[in-house]
Design a protein around this motif. Structure first.
Motif, PDB file in Angstrom:
ATOM      1  N   ASP A 123      -0.199  -3.837  11.122  1.00 22.85           N
ATOM      2  CA  ASP A 123      -0.721  -4.585  10.697  1.00 22.85           C
ATOM      3  C   ASP A 123      -1.629  -5.655  11.187  1.00 22.85           C
ATOM      4  O   ASP A 123      -3.238  -5.684  10.870  1.00 22.85           O
ATOM      5  CB  ASP A 123       0.320  -4.992   9.760  1.00 22.85           C
ATOM      6  CG  ASP A 123       0.651  -4.416   8.589  1.00 22.85           C
ATOM      7  OD1 ASP A 123       0.804  -3.707   8.176  1.00 22.85           O
ATOM      8  OD2 ASP A 123       2.172  -5.856   7.943  1.00 22.85           O
ATOM      9  N   LYS A 124      -1.471  -5.233  12.399  1.00 23.86           N
ATOM     10  CA  LYS A 124      -2.377  -6.061  13.757  1.00 23.86           C
ATOM     11  C   LYS A 124      -3.621  -5.783  13.534  1.00 23.86           C
ATOM     12  O   LYS A 124      -4.435  -5.746  14.307  1.00 23.86           O
ATOM     13  CB  LYS A 124      -1.486  -7.175  15.146  1.00 23.86           C
ATOM     14  CG  LYS A 124      -0.589  -8.056  13.780  1.00 23.86           C
ATOM     15  CD  LYS A 124       0.144  -8.515  14.961  1.00 23.86           C
ATOM     16  CE  LYS A 124       0.910  -9.493  15.022  1.00 23.86           C
ATOM     17  NZ  LYS A 124       1.551 -10.004  16.350  1.00 23.86           N
ATOM     18  N   LEU A 125      -3.813  -3.799  13.555  1.00 24.99           N
ATOM     19  CA  LEU A 125      -4.569  -3.387  14.497  1.00 24.99           C
ATOM     20  C   LEU A 125      -5.759  -2.721  13.772  1.00 24.99           C
ATOM     21  O   LEU A 125      -6.839  -2.756  14.320  1.00 24.99           O
ATOM     22  CB  LEU A 125      -3.533  -1.958  14.613  1.00 24.99           C
ATOM     23  CG  LEU A 125      -2.701  -2.390  15.887  1.00 24.99           C
ATOM     24  CD1 LEU A 125      -2.113  -0.602  16.153  1.00 24.99           C
ATOM     25  CD2 LEU A 125      -3.626  -2.676  17.291  1.00 24.99           C
ATOM     26  N   GLY A 126      -6.107  -3.163  12.768  1.00 30.10           N
ATOM     27  CA  GLY A 126      -7.057  -3.088  11.345  1.00 30.10           C
ATOM     28  C   GLY A 126      -7.182  -1.741  11.249  1.00 30.10           C
ATOM     29  O   GLY A 126      -6.894  -1.299  11.060  1.00 30.10           O
ATOM     30  N   ASP A 127      -8.262  -1.424  11.788  1.00 31.58           N
ATOM     31  CA  ASP A 127      -8.634   0.387  11.601  1.00 31.58           C
ATOM     32  C   ASP A 127      -8.235   1.150  12.454  1.00 31.58           C
ATOM     33  O   ASP A 127      -8.550   2.255  12.624  1.00 31.58           O
ATOM     34  CB  ASP A 127     -10.679  -0.279  12.090  1.00 31.58           C
ATOM     35  CG  ASP A 127     -10.673   0.165  13.599  1.00 31.58           C
ATOM     36  OD1 ASP A 127      -9.892  -0.431  14.061  1.00 31.58           O
ATOM     37  OD2 ASP A 127     -11.876   0.268  13.629  1.00 31.58           O
ATOM     38  N   TRP A 128      -6.855   0.665  12.605  1.00 37.33           N
ATOM     39  CA  TRP A 128      -6.175   1.733  13.134  1.00 37.33           C
ATOM     40  C   TRP A 128      -5.900   3.254  12.720  1.00 37.33           C
ATOM     41  O   TRP A 128      -6.019   4.107  12.930  1.00 37.33           O
ATOM     42  CB  TRP A 128      -4.841   1.595  13.954  1.00 37.33           C
ATOM     43  CG  TRP A 128      -3.743   1.483  12.614  1.00 37.33           C
ATOM     44  CD1 TRP A 128      -3.545   0.465  12.287  1.00 37.33           C
ATOM     45  CD2 TRP A 128      -2.513   2.129  12.190  1.00 37.33           C
ATOM     46  NE1 TRP A 128      -1.959   0.789  10.896  1.00 37.33           N
ATOM     47  CE2 TRP A 128      -1.830   1.668  11.529  1.00 37.33           C
ATOM     48  CE3 TRP A 128      -2.530   3.940  12.871  1.00 37.33           C
ATOM     49  CZ2 TRP A 128      -1.457   2.847  10.932  1.00 37.33           C
ATOM     50  CZ3 TRP A 128      -1.291   4.098  12.482  1.00 37.33           C
ATOM     51  CH2 TRP A 128      -0.996   3.467  10.859  1.00 37.33           C
ATOM     52  N   ARG A 129      -5.749   3.102  11.075  1.00 37.30           N
ATOM     53  CA  ARG A 129      -5.488   4.429  10.022  1.00 37.30           C
ATOM     54  C   ARG A 129      -6.586   4.991  10.136  1.00 37.30           C
ATOM     55  O   ARG A 129      -6.767   6.459   9.983  1.00 37.30           O
ATOM     56  CB  ARG A 129      -5.403   3.170   8.822  1.00 37.30           C
ATOM     57  CG  ARG A 129      -4.036   3.102   8.831  1.00 37.30           C
ATOM     58  CD  ARG A 129      -4.627   2.509   7.619  1.00 37.30           C
ATOM     59  NE  ARG A 129      -3.159   1.915   7.099  1.00 37.30           N
ATOM     60  CZ  ARG A 129      -2.642   0.296   7.312  1.00 37.30           C
ATOM     61  NH1 ARG A 129      -3.593  -0.374   8.509  1.00 37.30           N
ATOM     62  NH2 ARG A 129      -0.986  -0.040   7.431  1.00 37.30           N
ATOM     63  N   THR A 130      -7.976   4.750  10.506  1.00 39.70           N
ATOM     64  CA  THR A 130      -9.083   5.595  10.974  1.00 39.70           C
ATOM     65  C   THR A 130      -9.475   6.228  11.881  1.00 39.70           C
ATOM     66  O   THR A 130     -10.124   6.840  12.771  1.00 39.70           O
ATOM     67  CB  THR A 130     -10.338   4.853   9.975  1.00 39.70           C
ATOM     68  OG1 THR A 130     -10.708   3.392  11.189  1.00 39.70           O
ATOM     69  CG2 THR A 130     -10.115   4.887   9.138  1.00 39.70           C
ATOM     70  N   SER A 131      -8.951   5.777  13.522  1.00 42.69           N
ATOM     71  CA  SER A 131      -9.449   5.550  14.920  1.00 42.69           C
ATOM     72  C   SER A 131      -8.421   5.149  15.407  1.00 42.69           C
ATOM     73  O   SER A 131      -8.603   4.583  16.539  1.00 42.69           O
ATOM     74  CB  SER A 131     -11.049   5.238  14.690  1.00 42.69           C
ATOM     75  OG  SER A 131      -9.899   3.242  14.919  1.00 42.69           O
TER      76      SER A 131
END
Length: 236
Positions: A224-232
């Motif tokens: 949840d802390k990684l922000g845009d990890w789901r796209t890059s």
């Protein structure tokens, strides 16, 4: 009672027993004939219920995953169909095959009205993606996750620089643009995400000391802390 209700009650009567239960005992509990019990047990076994035993000896329900006869609402059918179609589009070969089998099994035990809803769902996932090719089957990563095995991986980042990591594999994530291994990295002493198409090589080591359930619990707030990890997503 309806047949679906009777089959569900039969499963409940067998579940949790450590010793075989006879058809006569089951017939008395369900208030039906022994002949009905024999027929229902044969039907459940044909649908995949893990039942051991034989007539005259008794039956026992082995531990295992089994979906009993279900009565599903229209919204529940819609949710199941959307999930299975998403897996069919974004999963690997193993999950796509599993989704197809699951759809067949669910269709066999739901009502005719639910079957009609499954044929013509109201919702569909977005267009399918084309994923980068993995250097090795994802099943190897799944097995390492199940076995709680440390992996020595050779990993290449987007600049094609390669690093060697020892990781504790926790989960596989299927994203819109990539498939990702979430793992505890011994080098960083923290969780990291690794695109599976950039894992060049893996070597199985020994079992890691932690409980996987505990790692999963600790992983969620980290993601949840990684922000845009789901796209890059990428290990670092």
């Amino acid at each position: 009672m309806s047949r679906s209700t009777r089959l569900l009650r039969l499963l409940q009567a067998m579940r949790g027993r450590r010793q075989p239960v006879t058809a006569a005992q089951l017939a008395e509990a369900l208030e039906v004939s022994e002949r009905t019990i024999y027929r229902d047990i044969a039907d459940l076994a044909a649908q995949g219920a893990p039942i051991d035993g034989e007539a005259g000896v008794g039956y026992i329900l082995r531990p295992g995953l089994f979906l009993p006869p279900l009565m599903l609402s229209e919204d529940e059918v819609e949710a199941i169909m959307l999930g299975l179609r998403y897996v069919d589009q974004r999963g690997d070969d193993l999950l796509q095959a599993a989704a197809s089998v699951a759809l067949t099994k669910i269709s066999a035990v739901v009502s005719p009205q639910a079957q009609a809803r499954m044929i013509s769902p109201l919702s569909l996932p977005g267009p399918p993606r084309t994923f980068p090719q993995n250097a090795m089957p994802l099943e190897e990563l799944r097995k390492a996750i199940r076995d709680r095995v440390r992996l020595d991986i050779l990993y290449g980042d987007e600049q094609e620089r390669r690093t060697e990591r020892i990781v504790w594999p926790v989960q596989l994530c299927f994203l819109d643009q990539a498939r990702v291994l979430c793992a505890w990295c011994e080098l960083r002493q923290d969780f990291r995400t690794f695109r599976t198409d950039r894992i060049v090589k893996t070597t199985r080591l020994d079992r890691y000391p932690a409980q996987r359930a505990d790692l999963v619990r600790r992983l969620r707030p980290h993601l949840d802390k990684l922000g845009d990890w789901r796209t890059s997503p990428d290990g670092n």
